[in-house]
Write a protein that holds these residues in place. Structure first.
Motif, PDB file in Angstrom:
ATOM      1  N   VAL A 134     -33.874  11.064   9.188  1.00 22.95           N
ATOM      2  CA  VAL A 134     -34.341  11.879  10.387  1.00 22.95           C
ATOM      3  C   VAL A 134     -33.096  11.585  11.037  1.00 22.95           C
ATOM      4  CG1 VAL A 134     -35.409  11.124  12.757  1.00 22.95           C
ATOM      5  CG2 VAL A 134     -36.745  10.503  10.947  1.00 22.95           C
ATOM      6  N   PHE A 135     -32.288  12.976  11.735  1.00 24.26           N
ATOM      7  CA  PHE A 135     -31.113  12.783  12.774  1.00 24.26           C
ATOM      8  C   PHE A 135     -32.122  13.523  14.700  1.00 24.26           C
ATOM      9  CE2 PHE A 135     -30.431  14.330   8.080  1.00 24.26           C
ATOM     10  CZ  PHE A 135     -28.565  13.539   8.846  1.00 24.26           C
ATOM     11  N   SER A 192     -23.693  17.529  18.340  1.00 28.88           N
ATOM     12  CA  SER A 192     -23.757  17.505  17.542  1.00 28.88           C
ATOM     13  C   SER A 192     -24.830  16.327  17.174  1.00 28.88           C
ATOM     14  CB  SER A 192     -22.313  16.221  17.366  1.00 28.88           C
ATOM     15  OG  SER A 192     -22.050  15.187  17.951  1.00 28.88           O
ATOM     16  N   TRP A 193     -24.971  16.706  15.656  1.00 28.62           N
ATOM     17  CA  TRP A 193     -26.292  15.610  15.070  1.00 28.62           C
ATOM     18  C   TRP A 193     -25.279  14.137  14.288  1.00 28.62           C
ATOM     19  CZ3 TRP A 193     -30.872  17.151  15.881  1.00 28.62           C
ATOM     20  CH2 TRP A 193     -30.571  18.242  16.461  1.00 28.62           C
ATOM     21  N   ALA A 194     -26.305  13.382  14.879  1.00 25.72           N
ATOM     22  CA  ALA A 194     -26.537  11.298  14.121  1.00 25.72           C
ATOM     23  C   ALA A 194     -27.252  11.325  13.123  1.00 25.72           C
ATOM     24  CB  ALA A 194     -26.461  10.617  14.627  1.00 25.72           C
ATOM     25  N   PRO A 195     -27.097  10.741  12.151  1.00 28.42           N
ATOM     26  CA  PRO A 195     -28.250  10.523  11.617  1.00 28.42           C
ATOM     27  C   PRO A 195     -29.191   9.103  12.213  1.00 28.42           C
ATOM     28  CG  PRO A 195     -26.334   9.666  10.341  1.00 28.42           C
ATOM     29  CD  PRO A 195     -25.854  10.522  11.615  1.00 28.42           C
ATOM     30  N   LEU A 196     -30.475   8.765  12.091  1.00 28.93           N
ATOM     31  CA  LEU A 196     -30.940   7.427  12.375  1.00 28.93           C
ATOM     32  C   LEU A 196     -32.138   7.177  11.263  1.00 28.93           C
ATOM     33  CD1 LEU A 196     -32.870   8.890  15.769  1.00 28.93           C
ATOM     34  CD2 LEU A 196     -31.252   7.338  15.905  1.00 28.93           C
ATOM     35  N   SER A 255     -33.672   2.483  25.172  1.00 33.58           N
ATOM     36  CA  SER A 255     -32.764   3.725  24.314  1.00 33.58           C
ATOM     37  C   SER A 255     -33.643   3.754  23.188  1.00 33.58           C
ATOM     38  CB  SER A 255     -30.994   2.857  24.121  1.00 33.58           C
ATOM     39  OG  SER A 255     -30.902   2.518  25.668  1.00 33.58           O
ATOM     40  N   ILE A 256     -32.598   4.347  22.478  1.00 31.87           N
ATOM     41  CA  ILE A 256     -32.698   4.465  20.015  1.00 31.87           C
ATOM     42  C   ILE A 256     -31.461   4.409  19.723  1.00 31.87           C
ATOM     43  CG2 ILE A 256     -33.622   5.995  18.494  1.00 31.87           C
ATOM     44  CD1 ILE A 256     -34.983   7.422  20.517  1.00 31.87           C
ATOM     45  N   THR A 257     -31.648   3.172  19.327  1.00 32.06           N
ATOM     46  CA  THR A 257     -30.585   2.742  18.014  1.00 32.06           C
ATOM     47  C   THR A 257     -30.490   3.077  16.766  1.00 32.06           C
ATOM     48  OG1 THR A 257     -31.045   0.629  18.451  1.00 32.06           O
ATOM     49  CG2 THR A 257     -29.755   1.076  20.170  1.00 32.06           C
ATOM     50  N   ARG A 306     -23.104   7.059  14.501  1.00 31.21           N
ATOM     51  CA  ARG A 306     -24.493   6.110  14.234  1.00 31.21           C
ATOM     52  C   ARG A 306     -23.528   4.939  15.469  1.00 31.21           C
ATOM     53  NH1 ARG A 306     -25.378   4.676   7.817  1.00 31.21           N
ATOM     54  NH2 ARG A 306     -26.260   6.727   7.257  1.00 31.21           N
ATOM     55  N   ILE A 307     -24.526   5.297  16.541  1.00 33.43           N
ATOM     56  CA  ILE A 307     -23.873   5.075  17.987  1.00 33.43           C
ATOM     57  C   ILE A 307     -25.249   4.326  19.109  1.00 33.43           C
ATOM     58  CG2 ILE A 307     -21.778   5.216  18.179  1.00 33.43           C
ATOM     59  CD1 ILE A 307     -21.957   7.547  19.637  1.00 33.43           C
ATOM     60  N   LEU A 308     -24.981   4.044  19.668  1.00 37.58           N
ATOM     61  CA  LEU A 308     -26.223   3.478  20.532  1.00 37.58           C
ATOM     62  C   LEU A 308     -26.187   4.967  21.078  1.00 37.58           C
ATOM     63  CD1 LEU A 308     -28.179   1.920  22.185  1.00 37.58           C
ATOM     64  CD2 LEU A 308     -26.524   2.140  23.842  1.00 37.58           C
TER      65      LEU A 308
END
Length: 704
Positions: free
Chosen positions: A691-692, A699-703, A86-88, A73-75
């Protein structure tokens, strides 16, 4: 999770996602609108594996929130050199609706399955929303806040307050046998009004839905929980549990005179060997199925019970037919369930909508706390009798109420005040039902199925929703209801935004030529016998104004804004239905179709001919969404539902080969996929747990 559902409209804008539902038990095919909704969500998640894994949702959430995914869960920055924001994490905001200006003249919201009043402070209310979690009000419903956002599931079936301790209990998963009756992730309790939660009986209360939570009013620590397969009881405040009755438990009534006397309704909607009205005289330990004038056991579908608080021997049972979900009858007992008589004067329309039975989805039954002759009964509409069921008044018409009521709850110690919950939210009456006031201001629980943005004005949008129809957004937190009912896809005509399209359900397509003020049907030429999803894929051509496409088991096209339709393909399925459609933005002659039985078909000539490649790397799963890559018509990303396989696949050769790019995703259905237009390797997906986004390393990160 509230970042997902309370901002569900934004997710729907981006990903075409809507809150949906499932029941644990395989269900029979059905023809009525209410029954057909049972299949759309349910079938796609069970297809392939054949069952819903135990604790599926909770395990997926645990994986999402574990160290491997949580550390990502990074920038997140787009790989494109184009300068853009950017999406954070944490940038989700809700723009409603926090109330819908409905045709009723009052604000509506979304489906509520349960309401609980704190008996120590009746100004404090809790509601369990079908897809929006638990909400709390400390002002008798004039304002609401969400309190269950951090739980693994926002699908809510029941909420209750322990009368002895004030502890709040919440059962996830919705047991209404409907298309959007989402599977849950257990039962939870909170000792601080919803700030913190603890899971109850985690080894047994898994993914199946919850119908009820009831506390014994005379025995502290005794609680009953109704689930899709059994009634559970605890006598020690929830420390230990045991099954006391088998079947789909839909209702429970405890005698206020002697809580050792308990009545239960077991009512699987299409009938089962367990269905019936039961009585216990030992506090729910053992049960006897009642007869004595009730309809034949094989004919019983869903059942609702109501006991008269002022005369506990007076008991009512509202029963739907197992065969067609229409009214089986309203029955009354004056001797505690030994003998029953049918109240023949209740209108058959109480459970019938557009000629089809709705008794599988909702039954409403309540008795006035002070007068056993005053009874409320509802399904499609709400009726009241003041003479033990001899004659009836239609409250839906008289008090301008919404349709599809689910429950009536009287305020403790104040029988003049009652709350009504249903598909359009919550209402309060201070005069025993003569008039009602909407309490839906700030209650953001609407279930979106699809959203369309205005082509030029970012302050305008339309959305298709469950129960609340087609909605229009023009700024602010309140939305306007353009048309009532159900609605799936909704979008503006790209060349003339005064024209709005929507699909109510199946073949029922609608068009507005005046910006959403009025709609008319545009289904001329469609074959109503075609196999089709409850909410079918419906979209417009990206470069040819007025050209529309609809997927049934074949592809249909209209060149005149829906005035006339023609089938332009044969059957693209193996006996299923088209479940996803897409058109290449760089080569509009290239079209993609995904099906409910695991196929991806491609056409390069505008839909006249189709081909697919047999590829063992693509799973036999329900195809939910296809995203066409702007870098070339041969490239696409496909999402699938179900369990036990990968969920996101990419092809660069029209589907001849597939790359499983699911990687570190939890094993959970993916409902929608979206490619960043400026950076197509940035992929967003909407799943059952949020949402990912795909990161540059794949790789995938959750938003969240």
């Amino acid at each position: 999770m509230r970042g997902l559902l309370r901002s569900g409209i934004l997710l729907a804008v981006a990903l075409g996602w809507g809150a949906s539902a499932v029941s644990m038990r395989a269900q029979e095919p059905a023809s009525s609108p209410g029954q057909a909704r049972q299949r759309w969500f349910f079938d796609q998640r069970l297809y392939g594996l054949g069952f819903l894994p135990d604790d599926a949702l909770a395990k997926a959430v645990a994986q999402r929130d574990g160290s491997a995914l949580a550390s990502k869960r990074i920038l997140i920055r787009a790989s494109s050199s184009t300068s853009r924001p950017s999406i954070t994490e944490g940038q989700w905001i809700s723009f409603g609706p926090e109330g819908i200006n409905s045709a009723l003249g009052e604000l509506a919201s979304g489906r509520i399955n349960s309401l609980a009043i704190d008996p120590r402070n009746p100004a404090t209310l809790y509601v369990a929303a079908a897809g929006g979690g638990v909400w709390k009000s400390v002002s008798r419903g004039t304002n609401w806040i969400p309190i269950s956002d951090r739980l693994p599931s926002l699908a809510s079936g029941a909420v209750a307050v322990d009368p002895f301790t004030g502890e709040l209990w919440h059962g996830t998963g919705e047991l209404n046998f409907c298309r959007d009756c989402y599977y849950g992730a257990g039962v939870y309790r909170s000792s601080d009004g919803g700030s913190n939660w603890t899971r109850v009986n985690p080894d047994n209360f898994l993914s199946s839905p919850t119908s009820l939570i009831a506390f014994d009013p005379q025995r502290p620590g005794t609680v009953f929980i109704g689930r899709s397969t059994a009634l559970w009881k605890s006598s020690d405040g929830g420390v230990s549990w045991r099954v006391v009755l088998r079947g789909a438990v839909m209702d429970l009534a405890i005698s206020p005179a002697d809580s050792a006397i308990v009545y239960a309704a077991v009512g699987f909607f299409s009938g089962s060997a367990e269905n019936g009205v039961y009585r216990s005289t030992d506090g729910g330990e053992t049960w006897t199925r009642l007869g004595g004038g009730l309809p034949p056991q094989a004919s019983m579908g869903r059942i609702a019970l109501a006991l008269a608080p002022s005369s506990p021997n007076v008991l009512y049972a509202l029963i739907a037919n197992a065969s067609d979900q229409k009214l089986n009858g309203l029955f009354r007992s004056l001797d505690g369930g030994n003998a029953w008589s049918r109240m023949a004067t209740l209108s058959e329309d109480v459970l019938t909508e557009a000629g089809a039975g709705q008794g599988a989805f909702n039954l409403c039954l309540a008795v006035d706390p002070e007068n056993p002759a005053v009874v409320y009964a509802g399904g499609v509409t709400l009726w009241r009798s003041s003479d033990f069921g001899g004659s009836w008044e239609n409250l839906t018409a008289a008090a301008r109420l919404p349709e599809d009521p689910h429950e009536i709850i009287f305020e403790p110690g104040n029988p003049n005040t009652l709350y009504l919950i249903g598909d359009l939210g919550v209402w309060r009456s201070s005069d025993r039902g003569a008039s009602f006031r909407s309490l839906n201001q700030s209650l953001a629980i609407t279930q979106f199925q699809g959203v369309g943005l205005h082509p030029t004005n970012p302050n305008l949008a339309v959305g298709g929703t469950q129960d609340t129809g087609t909605l229009a957004y023009s700024g602010g937190s309140l939305w306007n209801q353009a048309r009532p009912g159900d609605a799936g896809a909704a979008f503006y005509d790209a060349a003339n935004p005064q024209v709005i399209y929507t699909v109510a359900r199946r073949h029922d397509l609608r068009r507005s030529d005046d910006g959403g003020r009025t709609f008319r049907q545009i289904s001329n030429g469609l074959d109503p016998a075609d196999r089709i999803e409850f909410y079918p894929p419906f979209l417009q051509h990206p470069t040819q104004p007025g050209t529309l496409y609809l997927g049934t088991h074949r592809l249909w096209r209209s060149r005149d804004r829906g005035e006339h339709w023609e089938a332009i393909s044969g059957d693209l399925t193996r006996g299923g239905r088209i479940s996803a459609l897409a058109i290449s933005p760089v080569s509009p002659q290239t079209m993609y179709a995904g099906t409910s039985d695991g196929l991806v078909q491609v056409s390069t000539d505008g839909g006249a001919s189709w081909f697919r490649f047999a590829n063992p790397n693509f799973p036999d799963r329900y195809v939910t969404s296809i995203a066409a890559d702007p870098r070339g018509p041969e490239r696409m990303v496909v999402a699938v539902s179900g369990f036990g396989s990968g969920h996101v696949f990419r092809s660069a050769d029209f589907g001849a080969t597939w790359e499983d790019i699911s990687r570190n995703l939890p094993d959970v259905p993916v409902n929608a996929v979206l490619l960043d237009a400026l950076s197509p390797d940035t992929i967003y997906i909407g799943t059952d747990i949020g949402v990912f986004v795909m990161l540059p390393d794949g790789s995938w990160a959750p938003l969240q």
